[in-house]
Write an enzyme that holds these catalytic residues in place. Structure first.
Site, PDB file in Angstrom:
ATOM      1  N   GLU A 123      15.918   1.069  46.806  1.00 36.41           N
ATOM      2  CA  GLU A 123      17.251   0.462  46.953  1.00 36.41           C
ATOM      3  C   GLU A 123      17.170  -0.869  46.231  1.00 36.41           C
ATOM      4  O   GLU A 123      16.516  -1.796  46.695  1.00 36.41           O
ATOM      5  CB  GLU A 123      17.579   0.312  48.431  1.00 36.41           C
ATOM      6  CG  GLU A 123      19.028  -0.026  48.685  1.00 36.41           C
ATOM      7  CD  GLU A 123      19.204  -1.415  49.215  1.00 36.41           C
ATOM      8  OE1 GLU A 123      19.644  -2.288  48.428  1.00 36.41           O
ATOM      9  OE2 GLU A 123      18.908  -1.646  50.396  1.00 36.41           O
ATOM     10  N   CYS A 155      22.283  -7.115  48.823  1.00 44.60           N
ATOM     11  CA  CYS A 155      22.439  -6.324  47.597  1.00 44.60           C
ATOM     12  C   CYS A 155      23.831  -5.733  47.475  1.00 44.60           C
ATOM     13  O   CYS A 155      24.217  -5.279  46.404  1.00 44.60           O
ATOM     14  CB  CYS A 155      21.432  -5.178  47.575  1.00 44.60           C
ATOM     15  SG  CYS A 155      19.749  -5.726  47.678  1.00 44.60           S
TER      16      CYS A 155
END
Ligand code: SIN
Length: 508
Positions: free
Chosen positions: A277, A311
């Site tokens: 990720e 993120c």
């Protein structure tokens, strides 16, 4: 709420113990094979409170820095533990995870305080993170007993094909500092549900939360060697070791795209299964038919969560030209009215510091670059040295254009760039003009536009008419250079399993 005054007046060594009720959660050694051990070289590193750094009282603890040999030992223990753990039932593993969930909830106030101290995020956000983190154990406790394979008809009437799901083996887990607990539990919950054993390396900025989780793992009665949590400041070498180890069968990593590429290279020697990720550059689009109040609220939530250090934070806010001025005014007013920058344990504080100097440099360089190319500062724009060296004002920039760094790179800080657009085609093209694709957001009340735009945006996750998408049920992950694999959700366990096909013949 603990006041900064109370917190600051206690001496360095006893400071943590004075604010954490359950002092058993405070660990500075690492958890290997069910025991708390110091580094084989006795090396240590400091963990600092980013809100106070570099003042002398910013030091929270001195933590054992585990070496390559220590990690190798943990990997060996995890391998041995796997032989038994892989044979346990899903129900047994579910009970372990539920136990861990309950222990996290029991200790949530202390865990939140620890997160605030080492990460800087305000206490309310930290508490939100603890609940979010615990929810992955609850979720995967519910998944564990339901993992099942399939029976597939063969082309040959005398055969049957079985797809058997099996745990992949020992997993290496590498986690970032921005969610010191949740990024571990999202991976660990799935790994345990699948029947894998684990070696976890938390970020060197935030090892205390991770080690406190080790204590709860111990209390929950996990078999020795199933969960190993090792702190270190030798990040690059340990990442390489986990990726190159032939014993480790899978590595899960959350972090930057740059490091993800390096780890992928290192993993090629063993063709390891990976889930990554990585970085994002999330578009947040406000179409002309959007509910502006809701879009403003969503933009604040999505852009400024954890001071922009996630993120999935909105990184580029596109606003239709017909509502641009109204949106900009309301956005600025809301940020000014509802936010209070400060020390995370102080009452009313909504936004904390950046994690360190490197983050500050990026934030400053993105603002300077944008302003030098014609952007205007609508709100904030400056450092706040009066609060501490890592504090920066929540900032909104107007008239941002694609040639600016802030358009092209993830800022990972509290800067919201507003970009004007005039048509759907234009904004979709601009939104997709990036190599990464983690999250995206848009606001529209037009149902057919909702479907069309949702299908066109090149991202792994989308918030439509919401700026808050994170929960255990969401398949979390990206496309393109934001990585691969899905965490959480009903798909999360698959990343920790392999499918064995068994053909049974001679059925007459
Ligand atoms: C991240 O920043 O990588 C995770 C954010 C989330 O889980 O909400």
């Amino acid at each position: 709420m603990i006041s900064r005054r109370l917190y600051s007046t206690t001496g360095s060594a006893g400071r943590l113990a004075s604010v954490i009720k359950n002092v058993d959660l405070l660990k500075t050694k690492s958890y290997i094979n069910g025991a708390w051990v110091a580094s084989s070289t006795n090396k240590k590193f400091d963990v600092n409170d980013p809100a106070l750094y570099p003042k002398p009282d910013s030091k929270l603890a001195s933590v054992s820095s585990m070496t390559l040999q220590d990690f190798e030992r943990a990997i060996d223990h995890a391998r041995v533990a796997f032989d038994e753990f892989k044979q346990t039932s899903g129900r047994y593993r579910s009970n372990l995870l539920l136990q861990l969930y309950e222990l996290m909830i029991e200790n949530k106030n202390d865990l939140a305080t620890l997160i605030t101290l080492e990460n800087g995020k305000p206490y309310a956000d930290a508490l939100g993170e603890v609940n979010y983190a615990a929810s992955f154990f609850q979720w995967f406790a519910e998944e564990a007993p339901r993992i099942s394979g399939d029976i597939i008809p063969s082309a040959d009437a005398s055969k049957r094909i079985f797809a058997l799901k099996q745990p992949i083996g020992v997993c290496g887990i590498l986690t970032p500092w921005n969610f010191p607990l949740a990024m571990i539990t999202r991976k660990l919950g799935a790994a345990i549900a699948a029947g894998c054993t684990t070696v976890i390396k938390p970020a060197s900025e935030t090892p205390l939360s991770a080690l406190s989780l080790g204590y709860l793992v111990e209390k929950a009665g996990f078999p020795k060697g199933v969960v190993n949590i090792l702190a270190t400041d030798d990040t690059a070498a340990i990442g390489k070791l986990l990726c190159e180890s032939p014993i480790i069968k899978k590595v899960s990593f959350t972090g930057s795209t740059k490091v993800g590429k390096l780890l992928m290279n290192q993993s090629s020697s063993t063709l390891k299964k990976l889930s990554f990720e990585l970085g994002g550059n999330a578009p947040f689009i406000v179409f002309e038919d959007a509910d502006i109040e809701k879009a403003v609220a969503g933009a604040v939530t999505s852009k400024f969560r954890s001071s922009g250090q996630t993120c999935i934070c909105a990184n580029r806010i596109f606003v239709h030209e017909s509502i641009y001025d109204e949106f900009a005014t309301k956005f600025v007013n809301k940020v000014k009215k509802d936010s209070l920058l400060g020390y995370g344990l102080n009452k009313g504080v909504t936004h904390g510091p950046l994690i360190h100097d490197r983050s500050m440099q990026k934030v400053v360089s993105h603002i300077e670059d944008a302003v030098s190319k014609g952007a205007s500062i609508l709100c904030g724009g400056s450092k706040r040295p009066d609060l501490g060296t890592n504090f920066h004002e929540l900032t909104i920039l107007g008239d941002v254009t694609p040639d600016m760094l802030i358009f092209q790179e993830e800022t990972f800080g509290p800067v919201a760039p507003l970009i004007k657009f005039s048509s759907d085609q234009e904004v979709i093209k601009l939104a997709n003009d990036t190599e990464v694709g983690l999250a995206g957001y848009f606001y529209s009340t037009n149902v057919s536009k909702v479907f069309k735009v949702a299908e066109e945006l090149e991202v792994g996750m989308l918030g439509v008419n919401t700026g808050a998408i994170s929960e255990a049920a969401l398949p979390f992950g990206g496309v393109q250079e934001s990585g691969f694999g899905r965490e959480g959700s009903k798909f999360g366990v698959d990343d920790y399993m392999v499918i064995k096909g068994i053909v049974l013949g001679d059925i007459v």
